[in-house]
Write an enzyme that holds these catalytic residues in place. Structure first.
Site, short mmCIF file in Angstrom:
data_model
loop_
_atom_site.label_atom_id
_atom_site.label_comp_id
_atom_site.label_asym_id
_atom_site.label_seq_id
_atom_site.Cartn_x
_atom_site.Cartn_y
_atom_site.Cartn_z
N HIS A 289 15.71 6.64 2.99
CA HIS A 289 16.42 7.03 4.21
C HIS A 289 15.90 6.24 5.38
CE1 HIS A 289 13.08 9.94 4.50
NE2 HIS A 289 13.47 10.37 3.32
N HIS A 332 3.77 11.17 7.13
CA HIS A 332 3.80 10.23 8.25
C HIS A 332 2.56 10.34 9.11
CE1 HIS A 332 6.46 8.70 11.84
NE2 HIS A 332 5.87 7.70 11.21
N GLU A 338 5.19 13.31 18.52
CA GLU A 338 6.45 13.95 18.15
C GLU A 338 6.41 15.43 18.50
OE1 GLU A 338 7.43 13.21 14.05
OE2 GLU A 338 6.48 11.23 14.06
N TYR A 347 14.90 24.21 9.74
CA TYR A 347 14.66 22.78 9.59
C TYR A 347 14.28 22.46 8.15
CZ TYR A 347 12.61 18.18 10.39
OH TYR A 347 12.31 16.85 10.32
N HIS A 362 3.15 17.05 16.85
CA HIS A 362 2.35 16.21 15.96
C HIS A 362 1.95 14.99 16.77
CE1 HIS A 362 4.90 18.40 12.78
NE2 HIS A 362 3.76 19.03 12.95
N HIS A 368 1.46 14.42 9.36
CA HIS A 368 2.42 15.51 9.27
C HIS A 368 3.42 15.17 8.17
CE1 HIS A 368 3.85 12.63 12.31
NE2 HIS A 368 5.04 12.85 11.82
#
Ligand code: FE2
Length: 436
Positions: A289, A332, A338, A347, A362, A368
């Site tokens: 993605h 990540h 973020e 979510y 984060h 995270h």
């Protein structure tokens, strides 16, 4: 009903007259000796006079009285707005806030009194940085207007519709819509129910649509879906409070009339709203993605090429079709920070704990990603085209700056969840070892 006009693009020139006073815009001149209807001309500058033509932003008001003509400003003490980034020791931990409390029913707070700064970074006086606030209110602003001298507000309602009166006219903004009220624009907010939402503030710069590169001329947020108000005025001689945010603090002054007395205006510096349902989502149709930047709705760029003081990113309902792919957001560590919020729903990368009206942060280079339960589900699921984020709207404020949490965010709000780290504690080892 909103009485709104479509924007054809950022930087477009608009003009608007309250229909009660036709021909109220001067013809062929910005500041005639005598304006129609005995109005005063006043310019609101949103960029330096000498900013390049494509970036130049200003509007002209034709109003009953000019904005000058008020008593001196004094500090406004009933506020948790704090753009002071040294209140707490730095804390790199993943943070999660439970939903921020609405005011108690015996405690009346309007939008201004209900502003609380959670975190931020940078320097207001140097016009380089951002702040993230939450608002929680249960009464309308009564004969009281607000403006932000420090920068733009991007307001994300999470609960309750905001009825926003601005110098340019009126806007109604409900959850799943956003409104951007730019530096200096005066506004007042009425509500029908206890209301809550998030605010991304950028200092001394403006939001714009991201460039689309190979995506082409269409996609993500299209310029034509942004709406701006039509002129509306009131001629009311009453005691009125004007509250301004200046250098991170609030100040109040009194005047003897409503500031919403603009009969006509023209220009390219206007408040605008956008319905998140209009966002055209783009993502991979083969495998893997795209980075979450593909979901960027608005951006405010720093001096560093392609690097944002703040991006506003949304995660709308969409189809997920990638083959042989771990579909949730990847694990990540990021040079950016973020901050996420949830308007409604669940979510997809969090099994529980991230609730509408709450938030996560984060920070720079802090790891995270999906929690243990979410990983196991995605690792084992049969990959078919499926809808994700149905009935959900999560968003992210992403910044190149290192965010500092205020005392309100760390302590006063009492919503910081000290157990957050545990959602990653049960991540299992799947390593099979070398082949024998
Ligand atoms: Fe990330």
């Amino acid at each position: 009903m909103d009485d709104l006009k479509y924007m054809s693009g950022f930087g477009s020139e608009f003009k608007s007259e309250d229909p009660r006073c036709p021909q109220s815009l001067p013809k062929g001149q910005n500041s005639p000796q005598k304006c129609p209807y005995g109005l005063y001309a006043e310019q609101l500058s949103g960029t330096a006079f000498t900013a390049p033509r494509l970036e130049n932003r200003r509007s002209w008001f034709y109003r009953i009285r000019p904005s000058i003509g008020h008593d001196p400003f004094k500090p406004f003490s009933n506020s948790n707005v704090r753009c002071n980034w040294d209140q707490q020791e730095p804390d790199p931990n993943q943070m999660r806030w439970m939903p921020f409390d609405l005011p108690k029913s015996n405690e009346k707070r309007d939008f201004v009194e209900g502003l609380n700064t959670i975190c931020g970074s940078g320097e207001i006086k140097g016009k380089n940085g951002l702040a993230i606030h939450v608002y929680v209110c249960n009464v309308s602003m009564n004969n009281r207007a607000f403006y932000n001298a420090d920068g733009d507000f991007l307001i994300v309602p999470q609960k309750g519709t905001l009825k926003v009166t601005t110098e340019f006219g009126k806007l109604q903004v409900r959850p799943n819509e956003i409104v951007v009220i730019q530096q200096g624009m005066r506004f007042s907010i009425d509500i029908d129910e206890p209301s809550r939402g998030y605010i991304l503030e950028v200092f001394g710069r403006h939001f714009c649509l991201p460039d689309l590169g190979p995506i082409g001329a269409n996609g993500l947020a299209n310029a034509r879906d942004f709406l701006t108000p039509v002129a509306w005025y009131e001629d009311r001689d009453v005691q009125y409070e004007i509250i301004g945010k200046y250098q991170g603090k609030l100040f109040v002054c009194n005047q003897d009339h409503s500031p919403f007395d603009v009969v006509a205006w023209f220009g390219n510096y206007v408040p605008y709203k956008y319905d998140l349902a209009n966002f055209m989502v783009i993502n991979s149709v083969t495998f893997d993605h795209c980075d979450p930047s593909i979901f960027t709705l608005l951006t405010c760029q720093s001096e560093m090429k392609g690097t944002a003081i703040a991006d506003f990113v949304i995660f709308p309902p969409r189809w997920s079709v990638q083959e042989h792919t771990f579909r949730p957001p990847y694990y990540h560590r990021n040079c950016m920070s973020e901050f996420m919020g949830l308007i409604f729903g669940n979510y997809e990368a969090k099994a529980e704990g991230f609730q509408p009206g709450g938030a996560t942060l984060h920070s720079t280079m802090t790891p995270h990603g999906p929690d243990a339960q979410c990983f196991e589900m995605a690792f084992n699921e049969e990959l078919k085209p499926k809808r994700v984020a149905e009935g959900t709207m999560a968003f992210m404020f992403e910044t190149c700056m290192e965010l500092a949490v205020t005392e309100w965010g760390a302590k006063t709000c009492q919503k910081l969840d000290l157990e957050y780290y545990k959602c990653w504690k049960n991540i299992k080892k799947h390593f099979t070892g070398p082949a024998h």
